[in-house]
Design a protein around this motif. Structure first.
Motif, mmCIF file in Angstrom:
data_model
loop_
_atom_site.group_PDB
_atom_site.id
_atom_site.type_symbol
_atom_site.label_atom_id
_atom_site.label_comp_id
_atom_site.label_asym_id
_atom_site.label_seq_id
_atom_site.Cartn_x
_atom_site.Cartn_y
_atom_site.Cartn_z
ATOM 1 N N ILE A 188 -3.726 -6.912 7.624
ATOM 2 C CA ILE A 188 -3.980 -7.455 6.287
ATOM 3 C C ILE A 188 -4.252 -6.303 5.330
ATOM 4 C CG2 ILE A 188 -6.451 -7.743 6.764
ATOM 5 C CD1 ILE A 188 -6.422 -10.173 4.864
ATOM 6 N N VAL A 189 -3.812 -6.461 4.086
ATOM 7 C CA VAL A 189 -4.153 -5.527 3.020
ATOM 8 C C VAL A 189 -4.265 -6.322 1.728
ATOM 9 C CG1 VAL A 189 -1.772 -4.896 2.392
ATOM 10 C CG2 VAL A 189 -3.624 -3.265 2.017
ATOM 11 N N ILE A 190 -5.202 -5.927 0.878
ATOM 12 C CA ILE A 190 -5.426 -6.605 -0.395
ATOM 13 C C ILE A 190 -4.949 -5.696 -1.519
ATOM 14 C CG2 ILE A 190 -7.169 -7.525 -1.974
ATOM 15 C CD1 ILE A 190 -8.811 -8.252 0.531
ATOM 16 N N GLY A 191 -4.163 -6.265 -2.409
ATOM 17 C CA GLY A 191 -3.578 -5.504 -3.497
ATOM 18 C C GLY A 191 -4.161 -5.871 -4.848
ATOM 19 N N PRO A 192 -3.489 -5.497 -5.911
ATOM 20 C CA PRO A 192 -3.960 -5.812 -7.257
ATOM 21 C C PRO A 192 -3.971 -7.314 -7.522
ATOM 22 C CG PRO A 192 -2.225 -4.137 -7.283
ATOM 23 C CD PRO A 192 -2.250 -4.724 -5.909
ATOM 24 N N GLU A 193 -4.745 -7.709 -8.504
ATOM 25 C CA GLU A 193 -4.788 -9.114 -8.936
ATOM 26 C C GLU A 193 -5.229 -10.053 -7.835
ATOM 27 O OE1 GLU A 193 -4.412 -9.453 -12.066
ATOM 28 O OE2 GLU A 193 -3.663 -7.412 -12.338
ATOM 29 N N ALA A 194 -6.016 -9.543 -6.859
ATOM 30 C CA ALA A 194 -6.555 -10.361 -5.768
ATOM 31 C C ALA A 194 -5.467 -10.961 -4.888
ATOM 32 C CB ALA A 194 -7.469 -11.466 -6.311
ATOM 33 N N ASP A 195 -4.316 -10.312 -4.830
ATOM 34 C CA ASP A 195 -3.273 -10.720 -3.884
ATOM 35 C C ASP A 195 -3.580 -10.125 -2.514
ATOM 36 O OD1 ASP A 195 -1.714 -12.117 -5.752
ATOM 37 O OD2 ASP A 195 -0.705 -10.274 -6.385
ATOM 38 N N PHE A 196 -3.288 -10.861 -1.459
ATOM 39 C CA PHE A 196 -3.422 -10.306 -0.123
ATOM 40 C C PHE A 196 -2.123 -10.503 0.647
ATOM 41 C CE2 PHE A 196 -4.611 -14.736 0.533
ATOM 42 C CZ PHE A 196 -4.144 -15.053 1.802
ATOM 43 N N TYR A 197 -1.887 -9.579 1.577
ATOM 44 C CA TYR A 197 -0.664 -9.560 2.365
ATOM 45 C C TYR A 197 -1.046 -9.527 3.846
ATOM 46 C CZ TYR A 197 1.229 -8.072 -2.139
ATOM 47 O OH TYR A 197 1.551 -7.997 -3.467
ATOM 48 N N VAL A 198 -0.384 -10.356 4.640
ATOM 49 C CA VAL A 198 -0.642 -10.423 6.081
ATOM 50 C C VAL A 198 0.694 -10.375 6.802
ATOM 51 C CG1 VAL A 198 -1.569 -11.813 7.976
ATOM 52 C CG2 VAL A 198 -2.758 -11.766 5.786
ATOM 53 N N GLY A 199 0.783 -9.536 7.841
ATOM 54 C CA GLY A 199 2.024 -9.398 8.590
ATOM 55 C C GLY A 199 2.004 -10.180 9.889
ATOM 56 N N PRO B 29 12.382 -10.466 7.040
ATOM 57 C CA PRO B 29 13.498 -9.576 7.368
ATOM 58 C C PRO B 29 14.672 -10.334 7.959
ATOM 59 C CG PRO B 29 11.721 -9.306 8.944
ATOM 60 C CD PRO B 29 11.187 -10.188 7.866
ATOM 61 N N SER B 30 15.865 -9.800 7.756
ATOM 62 C CA SER B 30 17.074 -10.476 8.247
ATOM 63 C C SER B 30 17.104 -10.539 9.772
ATOM 64 C CB SER B 30 18.318 -9.756 7.723
ATOM 65 O OG SER B 30 18.313 -8.387 8.115
ATOM 66 N N VAL B 31 16.503 -9.566 10.415
ATOM 67 C CA VAL B 31 16.409 -9.542 11.878
ATOM 68 C C VAL B 31 14.936 -9.570 12.251
ATOM 69 C CG1 VAL B 31 16.909 -8.236 13.971
ATOM 70 C CG2 VAL B 31 18.562 -8.255 12.085
ATOM 71 N N PRO B 32 14.504 -10.482 13.123
ATOM 72 C CA PRO B 32 13.092 -10.521 13.505
ATOM 73 C C PRO B 32 12.610 -9.172 14.027
ATOM 74 C CG PRO B 32 14.226 -12.470 14.304
ATOM 75 C CD PRO B 32 15.289 -11.547 13.778
ATOM 76 N N THR B 33 11.402 -8.799 13.632
ATOM 77 C CA THR B 33 10.845 -7.515 14.026
ATOM 78 C C THR B 33 9.349 -7.691 14.231
ATOM 79 O OG1 THR B 33 10.689 -5.180 13.404
ATOM 80 C CG2 THR B 33 10.602 -6.781 11.614
ATOM 81 N N GLN B 34 8.594 -6.622 14.159
ATOM 82 C CA GLN B 34 7.144 -6.672 14.319
ATOM 83 C C GLN B 34 6.489 -6.010 13.116
ATOM 84 O OE1 GLN B 34 6.804 -4.407 17.881
ATOM 85 N NE2 GLN B 34 7.922 -5.891 19.119
ATOM 86 N N VAL B 35 5.389 -6.592 12.666
ATOM 87 C CA VAL B 35 4.570 -5.959 11.638
ATOM 88 C C VAL B 35 3.136 -5.954 12.136
ATOM 89 C CG1 VAL B 35 3.605 -6.171 9.329
ATOM 90 C CG2 VAL B 35 6.040 -6.503 9.677
ATOM 91 N N LEU B 36 2.559 -4.755 12.212
ATOM 92 C CA LEU B 36 1.165 -4.606 12.601
ATOM 93 C C LEU B 36 0.374 -4.163 11.367
ATOM 94 C CD1 LEU B 36 1.550 -3.059 16.172
ATOM 95 C CD2 LEU B 36 1.648 -5.440 15.443
ATOM 96 N N GLY B 37 -0.128 -2.921 11.319
ATOM 97 C CA GLY B 37 -0.928 -2.496 10.188
ATOM 98 C C GLY B 37 -0.158 -2.454 8.888
ATOM 99 N N LEU B 38 -0.883 -2.673 7.778
ATOM 100 C CA LEU B 38 -0.298 -2.662 6.436
ATOM 101 C C LEU B 38 -1.106 -1.757 5.525
ATOM 102 C CD1 LEU B 38 0.225 -6.505 5.956
ATOM 103 C CD2 LEU B 38 2.048 -4.834 6.306
#
Length: 335
Positions: free
Chosen positions: A58-69, A92-101
């Motif tokens: 998870i990472v939190i960006g501007p305007e109180a938006d948050f992103y989770v992979g 993504p067009s091909v399934p992959t992995q997302v860990l840290g952001l």
């Protein structure tokens, strides 16, 4: 060998980190937990993620938006801390992995560590457009776990090898024109020797990463050793942080806030609070944060006076399975 790596990946998913952004996100002094928002609670304590998402970073960006992979699809969810609402933003067009952001507000880039794919991918966090993917290691040979961005570079951990990857950045956080990646050996006090007092050794080492405000010092958590290190971003030389007789086993995502370091200990369902000295050379455990809503939290980020922890729920969705009916969430707790 590949079957073993896949098994290790599924075991290690709860130990990836995340936390990272170049600049502190816009924040409020105090979130108003009970303010009405179109009939709903503003800044809810629990933010729902898509069913079956199987989140990690998870990472939190501007305007109180948050992103989770998502660790199983590579999808990235974008939500609003104020309303708790959101949707899958990147698929993504091909399934992959997302860990840290991690994010870099200068360039509007979102960095996503790619696990066993050996990659880190970069997206525009405003548009969701894919910018570039860096191949850091041969697929299956590394666990690309967490990422932090400073003014000078992006740094990425590998939980299976004593290597710290560095992507030098140009002016205003722009990516290098060529695929310039530096593999820094982690030397000095960094160790991958088993810790004999670790009750749950899983073979995961360099994991969560953060940086001092100047970017001249990195902090890395070692999951199996239960140790923290100060790392020179130019050389990779590591110095162990003196925690006395305290070990932070199962250390996952970390967050540096002034002289306070928050360390997620995922399977323990807690966040350790460490007070560091002025030079970060030593630290004292001053608190452990618990919450009944925790469900094996993996990573955290901050907004105002609160931490946001993403639940991996490996109690309900144990690896190596895929669990489309399990619900996942982000939990807000006071610092």
């Amino acid at each position: 060998m590949m079957k073993r790596l896949v098994f290790l990946f599924m075991l290690l998913l709860p130990f990836s980190c995340q936390k990272g952004e170049l600049l502190a996100p816009g924040s409020y002094q105090e979130d108003v937990a009970f303010t009405s928002l179109n009939g709903r609670i503003a800044f809810p304590d629990v933010l729902s993620l898509p069913t079956g998402f199987q989140p990690e970073g998870i990472v939190i960006g501007p305007e109180a938006d948050f992103y989770v992979g998502s660790a199983i699809s590579g999808n990235i969810y974008k939500g609003d801390l104020l309303s708790g609402e959101g949707e899958v933003f990147i698929s993504p067009s091909v399934p992959t992995q997302v860990l840290g952001l991690a994010i870099d507000e200068r360039s509007s880039y979102l960095y996503a560590a790619g696990g066993f794919t050996g990659t880190v991918s970069v997206y525009n966090y405003n548009t969701g457009v894919h910018v570039k993917t860096f191949q850091l290691a041969t697929p299956g040979s590394a666990l690309i776990n967490d990422v932090i961005v400073t003014r000078a570079a992006a740094y990425i951990t590998n939980s299976l090898s004593p290597i710290l990857y560095k992507i030098p950045l140009t002016r205003n956080g722009q990516l290098p024109e060529i695929n310039e990646v530096v593999a820094l050996p982690l030397t000095g006090d960094f160790s991958m020797d088993p810790n004999p007092v670790n009750p749950i050794p899983l073979g995961a080492y360099a994991n969560g990463i953060d940086a001092s405000p100047s970017g001249k010092t990195l902090i890395i958590a070692n999951t199996d050793r239960g140790e923290l290190y100060l790392v020179d971003p130019m050389t990779g030389e590591a110095s162990r942080v003196d925690l006395g007789d305290v070990f932070l086993f199962l250390a996952d995502g970390i967050l540096l806030d002034g002289q306070t370091l928050y360390v997620v200990q995922n399977l323990l369902n807690q966040i350790a609070v460490i007070h560091l000295d002025i030079n970060f050379h030593s630290g004292t455990l001053i608190n452990n944060i618990f919450d009944p809503a925790f469900g094996i939290p993996t990573t955290i980020d901050e907004h105002g006076n609160f931490l946001y922890a993403v639940n991996a729920h490996y109690d309900l969705a144990p690896p190596p399975g895929i669990f489309p009916d399990v619900e996942f969430e982000v939990v807000k707790v006071h610092k």
